[in-house]
Design a protein around this motif. Sequence first.
Motif, PDB file in Angstrom:
ATOM      1  N   ARG A 242       0.851  -1.188   0.000  1.00  0.00           N
ATOM      2  CA  ARG A 242       0.000   0.000   0.000  1.00  0.00           C
ATOM      3  C   ARG A 242       0.891   1.244   0.000  1.00  0.00           C
ATOM      4  O   ARG A 242       0.853   2.066   0.901  1.00  0.00           O
TER       5      ARG A 242
ATOM      6  N   HIS B  23      -5.342   0.447 -12.196  1.00  0.00           N
ATOM      7  CA  HIS B  23      -5.803   0.212 -10.826  1.00  0.00           C
ATOM      8  C   HIS B  23      -7.309   0.433 -10.718  1.00  0.00           C
ATOM      9  O   HIS B  23      -8.008  -0.337 -10.035  1.00  0.00           O
TER      10      HIS B  23
ATOM     11  N   SER C 172      -9.533  -2.662  -9.464  1.00  0.00           N
ATOM     12  CA  SER C 172     -10.340  -2.532  -8.250  1.00  0.00           C
ATOM     13  C   SER C 172     -11.833  -2.600  -8.547  1.00  0.00           C
ATOM     14  O   SER C 172     -12.627  -2.938  -7.669  1.00  0.00           O
TER      15      SER C 172
ATOM     16  N   GLY D 296     -14.456   1.400  -9.261  1.00  0.00           N
ATOM     17  CA  GLY D 296     -13.113   1.897  -8.966  1.00  0.00           C
ATOM     18  C   GLY D 296     -13.108   3.404  -9.064  1.00  0.00           C
ATOM     19  O   GLY D 296     -13.666   3.970 -10.007  1.00  0.00           O
TER      20      GLY D 296
ATOM     21  N   TYR E 278     -13.880   1.357  -4.284  1.00  0.00           N
ATOM     22  CA  TYR E 278     -12.451   1.379  -3.983  1.00  0.00           C
ATOM     23  C   TYR E 278     -11.911   2.751  -4.333  1.00  0.00           C
ATOM     24  O   TYR E 278     -11.965   3.168  -5.489  1.00  0.00           O
TER      25      TYR E 278
ATOM     26  N   CYS F 279      -3.552   5.425  -6.569  1.00  0.00           N
ATOM     27  CA  CYS F 279      -3.060   4.133  -7.052  1.00  0.00           C
ATOM     28  C   CYS F 279      -1.715   3.806  -6.409  1.00  0.00           C
ATOM     29  O   CYS F 279      -0.818   4.653  -6.388  1.00  0.00           O
TER      30      CYS F 279
END
Length: 406
Positions: free
Chosen positions: A117, A186, A190, A305, A342, A346
């Motif tokens: 992360r 991303h 997601s 996302g 989400y 990114c």
Amino acid sequence: MSGNRGVIYQGPGEVEVTDIAYPEFELKDGPGVNPANVGRKVPHGAIVKVVATNICGSDQHMVRGRTTAPAGLVLGHEITGEVVEAGPGVEFVQEGDLVSVPFNISCGRCRNCKARRTEICLNVNPDRPGSAYGYVDMGGWVGGQAQYVLVPYADWNLLVFPDRDRAMDKIMDLTMLSDIFPTGYHGCVSAGVGVGSTVYIAGAGPVGLAAAASAQLLGAAVVIVGDLNAERLAQARGFGCETIDISQGDPAELIEQLLGTPAVDCAVDAVGFEAHGTGSEAGNEAPASVLNTAMDVTRAGGAIGIPGLYVTGDPGAVDDAAKEGSLSIRFGLGWAKSHAFYTGQCPVMKYHRELMMAILYEKVNIADAVNAVAIPLEEAARGYQEFDRGAAKKYVLDPNGYLGTG
């Protein structure tokens, strides 16, 4: 010592290319620098001579005066370059390496970095988790729309391209690895995009186009891009996307005309907090519009996302609530449809090596998808102006002549 030039935010609507300090292995005081970071030693850093640095929609939010960014901030977080000096704590990265710089600054040591992360590293920004170059509230690290930039934790952060000549042949594609390509990817990952998916991408700016190309790379059956800008919608159609002009009616109805159903499997918000309404309200700013549309058009059990930027401070917002990032989203609708959401930046390092390989082996032509155009660093103000007017281009600045614009 070498000189340095960089793009400086002067105030709403104004940027200027001026002389700036050459990087050192220590953080200095300056606009946006948290006092706790002043004097911070960076022996683990590398000084990078910038090969390509891109103008991002997130930069544009600041330049429009839609954030609390201070005047004097050196802009730029999409950076590709050549290492010209490595600090004494750098072990593996070497001078001469051609590298991609993730826009997230991360330490590689904290619990979040170890969990991949890197967008919410705990050790690089005293203000909040997460950091970036040349961005408001991100710790004050100097931006990379410049000739030279300091990259901390170089062994951890830098992605070294395996073959310099091969990389230079693909440099307009590879420069997208610092942000928009992983960010669009991303958003799709997601949202659960996969083989056979139907996908709605809100926004045909560079991140939206990168998300659309990413959805295709992930095997989507149909990618629908929605926007108000005819030129940008034409760019999306140019690489095989379906498009809807959201000024022409309700997005769900427009999607139904394409798919025979008003619902898609998943959606990606590539617009963020400066969104406009749809149909007859398309001319009005409506910061919750994209999120509400995404919930409306995503099937029950689908995911959304949200790589589009949302901020906690927007001086130019349409109402007092939005000025603090409080939006009137129809969360009850998303709850009733069991949507997954989400959000956030990114974590570029999670994806950039794999996407580099996809570029090098010609599985994706991301520079063509986003219509990348190289211009000299000294023309940055023009790039910002044209981008703000809605040009269907991704402006790539060429600070040191590597891209042949000098």
